[in-house]
Design a protein around this motif. Sequence first.
Motif, mmCIF file in Angstrom:
data_model
loop_
_atom_site.group_PDB
_atom_site.id
_atom_site.type_symbol
_atom_site.label_atom_id
_atom_site.label_comp_id
_atom_site.label_asym_id
_atom_site.label_seq_id
_atom_site.Cartn_x
_atom_site.Cartn_y
_atom_site.Cartn_z
ATOM 1 N N ASP A 79 7.535 -12.329 -2.023
ATOM 2 C CA ASP A 79 8.124 -12.539 -1.789
ATOM 3 C C ASP A 79 8.416 -11.591 -0.432
ATOM 4 O O ASP A 79 9.345 -11.863 -0.108
ATOM 5 C CB ASP A 79 9.816 -12.212 -3.333
ATOM 6 N N TRP A 80 8.764 -10.162 -0.454
ATOM 7 C CA TRP A 80 8.572 -9.587 0.647
ATOM 8 C C TRP A 80 7.904 -9.571 1.749
ATOM 9 O O TRP A 80 8.316 -8.972 3.022
ATOM 10 C CB TRP A 80 7.877 -8.212 0.403
ATOM 11 N N ASN A 81 6.401 -10.524 1.335
ATOM 12 C CA ASN A 81 5.943 -10.787 2.474
ATOM 13 C C ASN A 81 6.149 -12.112 3.333
ATOM 14 O O ASN A 81 6.764 -11.980 4.474
ATOM 15 C CB ASN A 81 4.036 -11.243 1.994
ATOM 16 N N GLU A 82 7.073 -12.459 2.851
ATOM 17 C CA GLU A 82 7.510 -13.459 2.938
ATOM 18 C C GLU A 82 8.709 -13.177 3.934
ATOM 19 O O GLU A 82 8.972 -13.692 4.900
ATOM 20 C CB GLU A 82 8.492 -15.261 1.564
ATOM 21 N N VAL A 83 9.773 -12.574 3.281
ATOM 22 C CA VAL A 83 10.569 -12.005 4.543
ATOM 23 C C VAL A 83 10.251 -11.625 5.614
ATOM 24 O O VAL A 83 11.049 -11.602 6.202
ATOM 25 C CB VAL A 83 11.675 -11.795 2.953
ATOM 26 N N THR B 246 11.166 -12.818 8.480
ATOM 27 C CA THR B 246 12.894 -12.213 9.929
ATOM 28 C C THR B 246 12.066 -10.510 9.999
ATOM 29 O O THR B 246 12.797 -10.250 11.036
ATOM 30 C CB THR B 246 13.744 -11.490 8.589
ATOM 31 N N GLY B 247 11.265 -9.902 9.804
ATOM 32 C CA GLY B 247 10.147 -8.920 10.796
ATOM 33 C C GLY B 247 11.589 -7.823 10.213
ATOM 34 O O GLY B 247 11.033 -6.536 10.352
ATOM 35 N N ARG B 248 12.017 -8.187 9.064
ATOM 36 C CA ARG B 248 12.215 -7.144 8.131
ATOM 37 C C ARG B 248 11.868 -6.585 6.877
ATOM 38 O O ARG B 248 12.318 -7.762 6.395
ATOM 39 C CB ARG B 248 14.506 -7.464 8.710
#
Length: 83
Positions: free
Chosen positions: A39-43, A47-49
Amino acid sequence: MKKNYIYCSDTCPFCQRAYQLLESKGIPFKKHYVKDQNDWNEVMEITGRNTVPQIFINGTHIGGFDDLYAADQSGKLDDILNG
């Protein structure tokens, strides 16, 4: 209508504030919970954040809560909603 959604965590106080602001303006949204590394990888990819919330209104990336609040105060949020 394009999607309104938030990458979020219910333990995040800034996410809670974003929910409240959007709800107070009657803006419907869906929550995408960030639970694991995928999930963090997707974010990060989108978004680059690497923080939550990450807010999208009408398909436009607003940013985090501070960005959402600033957009609301400046009138930019209304422009995005009406655009």
